[in-house]
Design an enzyme around this catalytic site. Structure first.
Site, short mmCIF file in Angstrom:
data_model
loop_
_atom_site.label_atom_id
_atom_site.label_comp_id
_atom_site.label_asym_id
_atom_site.label_seq_id
_atom_site.Cartn_x
_atom_site.Cartn_y
_atom_site.Cartn_z
N TYR A 164 0.97 21.73 -0.56
CA TYR A 164 0.55 20.36 -1.20
C TYR A 164 1.60 19.81 -1.78
O TYR A 164 2.47 20.09 -2.54
CB TYR A 164 -0.76 20.71 -2.56
CG TYR A 164 -1.93 20.02 -2.13
CD1 TYR A 164 -1.99 18.68 -1.96
CD2 TYR A 164 -3.00 20.87 -1.73
CE1 TYR A 164 -3.31 18.16 -1.49
CE2 TYR A 164 -4.33 20.32 -1.61
CZ TYR A 164 -4.39 18.83 -1.49
OH TYR A 164 -5.35 18.40 -1.12
N GLU B 84 1.29 15.91 -3.13
CA GLU B 84 0.93 14.46 -3.29
C GLU B 84 1.98 13.57 -3.80
O GLU B 84 2.68 14.23 -4.71
CB GLU B 84 -0.38 14.48 -4.31
CG GLU B 84 -1.77 14.51 -3.65
CD GLU B 84 -2.97 14.51 -4.65
OE1 GLU B 84 -2.56 14.30 -5.95
OE2 GLU B 84 -3.94 14.64 -4.29
N ASP C 237 0.04 -3.00 16.63
CA ASP C 237 -0.69 -1.49 16.55
C ASP C 237 0.08 -1.18 17.89
O ASP C 237 -0.54 -1.48 18.91
CB ASP C 237 -2.05 -1.65 16.33
CG ASP C 237 -2.66 -0.09 16.65
OD1 ASP C 237 -1.90 0.66 17.05
OD2 ASP C 237 -3.74 -0.03 16.39
N THR D 235 0.17 5.70 16.08
CA THR D 235 -0.34 6.86 16.20
C THR D 235 0.95 7.64 16.64
O THR D 235 1.79 7.14 17.05
CB THR D 235 -1.33 7.21 17.09
OG1 THR D 235 -1.22 6.95 18.35
CG2 THR D 235 -2.79 6.58 16.47
N LYS E 102 0.06 9.98 20.93
CA LYS E 102 -0.18 9.41 22.47
C LYS E 102 1.04 9.49 23.24
O LYS E 102 1.74 10.65 23.53
CB LYS E 102 -0.55 7.89 22.36
CG LYS E 102 -1.97 8.00 21.58
CD LYS E 102 -2.79 6.71 21.58
CE LYS E 102 -4.18 6.88 21.19
NZ LYS E 102 -4.23 6.37 19.59
N ARG F 3 -1.11 15.02 16.06
CA ARG F 3 -2.00 13.84 15.61
C ARG F 3 -1.70 13.54 14.44
O ARG F 3 -1.74 14.21 13.45
CB ARG F 3 -3.36 14.46 15.63
CG ARG F 3 -3.72 15.06 17.11
CD ARG F 3 -5.16 15.12 17.17
NE ARG F 3 -5.91 14.21 17.45
CZ ARG F 3 -6.11 13.51 18.75
NH1 ARG F 3 -5.46 14.29 19.77
NH2 ARG F 3 -6.41 12.35 18.93
#
Ligand SMILES: Cc1ncc(COP(=O)(O)O)c(C=O)c1O
Length: 451
Positions: free
Chosen positions: A46, A48, A197, A223, A226, A232
């Site tokens: 973790y 953050e 984008d 992203t 692709k 992902r």
């Protein structure tokens, strides 16, 4: 202890991917190096916050990892700022709204039905619910010729009338190159932020096979799974032009991602993105990007020579949009998608610019070459795939989507669209010719192992 049920599903999916040919233009195969780090020890952590400013201890390695990832993104795309934490493309885009707009502000983007993405202001997306979108479409005339399909006079008129705070350029179904400069002229005239984008074409841009929006826009989102061929995930980058417009834009993006929208970043994904960025900066990736486009051009030519109509007259990137209305009637994308699925060619039904049917029953199909090119397929294989598509479509000529769904389920009694499609599927599954084609596709697929 092994979870047999899940393990079996993974094996089945592995078989499906290996024995079929993936033509969905937004899909690809992450390298084994990317997949290795995705399941590394970083999955347990973790973190953050941002490097050196975390809310948890034990982040010395994650800090180094995230800084390295940011540096690689900045170098590859030529930008001064990168946030690599967005969980995926949609939250990355929402973060851009949060960083640049107040709820209710006017925004502009390409309509979904014209090839834009949901997050560019569609009414069912948070971006269309919390902001006020005015969407632009593509030209409806001459869309089967190789010319720029954007109507800049109309986009300028809309922008001048509604004064958007943010304009999007970028699409999920557009087969030609983007003229980012023309969008920038409009955004600059009305003082809007311009966000590109590049989710679909990021790998092409990184490999030099598509123009970069970086000199023209303020923000770039992408992203990473692709054409960029990573895990992902997503990234938000700010350009020099963006920092000139607003020197705090990077900080605003960071705050929008965390704590605005997300909690802890997926550190294993950050590791995967870092590896993908490393791979995309190698000379072999330039060859890969160029081959994607070469394959797309050959596939387009095979289909147009076979009598199909392609939006944009062909393809200049990784993607083809085929209008099937003239051969199979309006709303026929569903027939092609289902029949091609049966032979092992996966693609998706899609609307076309002059759509006469509906988004659920569109008249076109969208396909592309990033995944097959990752397997090493070249022009020869594209001719084979194009030939198979033509053969399958030829088998569908007797089918026509019923005009409308009957008003009630009772009245439908076998006459509705759903019943017709179910009957179609049954006939296709029993079709001997399709079975024979399936064997040919499988044989080709097995000759090109997936990474
Ligand atoms: C242009 C574009 N932007 C954003 C997205 C959203 O990405 P994700 O599915 O990772 O949320 C997509 C996905 O298809 C896309 O094509």
């Amino acid at each position: 202890m092994k979870d047999i049920k899940i393990y079996n599903l993974v094996r089945k999916e592995e078989k499906r991917q290996k024995e079929g040919i993936e033509l969905i233009p937004s899909e690809n195969y992450a390298s084994s190096e990317v997949r290795k780090v995705l399941s590394s020890y970083f999955v347990n952590k973790y973190s953050e916050g941002y490097p050196k400013k975390r809310y948890y201890g034990g982040n010395e390695n994650v800090d180094e990892l995230e800084i390295l990832c940011q540096e690689r993104a900045k170098k590859l795309f030529g930008v001064p700022f990168a946030n690599v934490q967005p969980y995926s493309g949609s939250p990355a885009n929402l973060a851009v709204y949060l960083a640049t707009c107040k709820p209710g502000d006017v925004v502009m983007g390409q309509a979904l039905i014209a090839g834009g993405h949901l997050t560019h202001g569609h009414s069912v997306s948070a971006t269309g619910i919390f902001y006020k979108p005015f969407q632009y479409s593509l030209k409806k005339d001459n869309v089967y010729k190789n010319n720029d399909l954007f109507d800049y006079a109309e986009i300028r008129r809309l922008a001048k009338e509604h004064k958007p705070k943010l304009i999007w350029v970028g699409a999920t179904a557009y087969p030609l190159k983007f003229n980012y400069k023309k969008f920038a002229e409009i955004a600059d005239e009305v003082g809007a932020y311009l966000a590109a984008d590049i989710a679909h074409v990021a790998g092409l841009i990184a490999g030099g096979a598509h123009p970069s929006p970086v000199p023209y826009v303020h923000i770039v989102t992408t992203t990473t799974h692709k054409t960029l061929r990573g895990p992902r995930g997503a990234m938000i980058m700010v350009t020099n032009k963006g920092l000139k417009k607003d020197p705090e834009l990077g900080d605003k993006v960071n705050k929008a991602v965390f704590p605005g929208l997300q909690g802890g970043p997926h550190d294993n994904t950050t590791a995967g993105i870092s590896v993908a960025l490393f791979e995309a900066s190698q000379p072999s990736f330039k060859k890969y990007a160029a081959q994607i486009v070469k394959n797309s051009v050959v596939l387009s030519k095979t289909l147009t020579d076979g009598g199909l109509k392609l939006v944009g007259g062909g393809s200049e990137n990784h993607l083809l949009l085929v209008n099937l209305a003239s051969v199979l009637g309006d709303g026929s994308g569903v027939f092609a998608q289902k029949a091609l699925d049966l032979v092992g060619l996966t693609l998706n039904k899609n609307t076309v610019p002059d759509e006469m049917s509906s988004p659920f029953y569109p008249s076109g199909v969208r396909l592309g070459t990033p995944a097959s090119t990752s397997r090493g397929m070249k022009e020869k294989e594209m001719k084979f795939i194009g030939g198979v598509i033509l053969e399958v479509i030829d088998l569908l000529k007797a089918y026509r989507l019923p005009e409308k769904e009957p008003a009630s389920a009772k009245a439908s009694a076998g006459k509705g669209r759903k019943d017709y499609i179910a009957k179609f599927e049954k006939e296709m599954m029993a079709n001997k010719k399709l079975k024979e084609i399936r064997l040919r596709v499988k044989k080709l697929a097995l000759r090109f192992p997936i990474p």
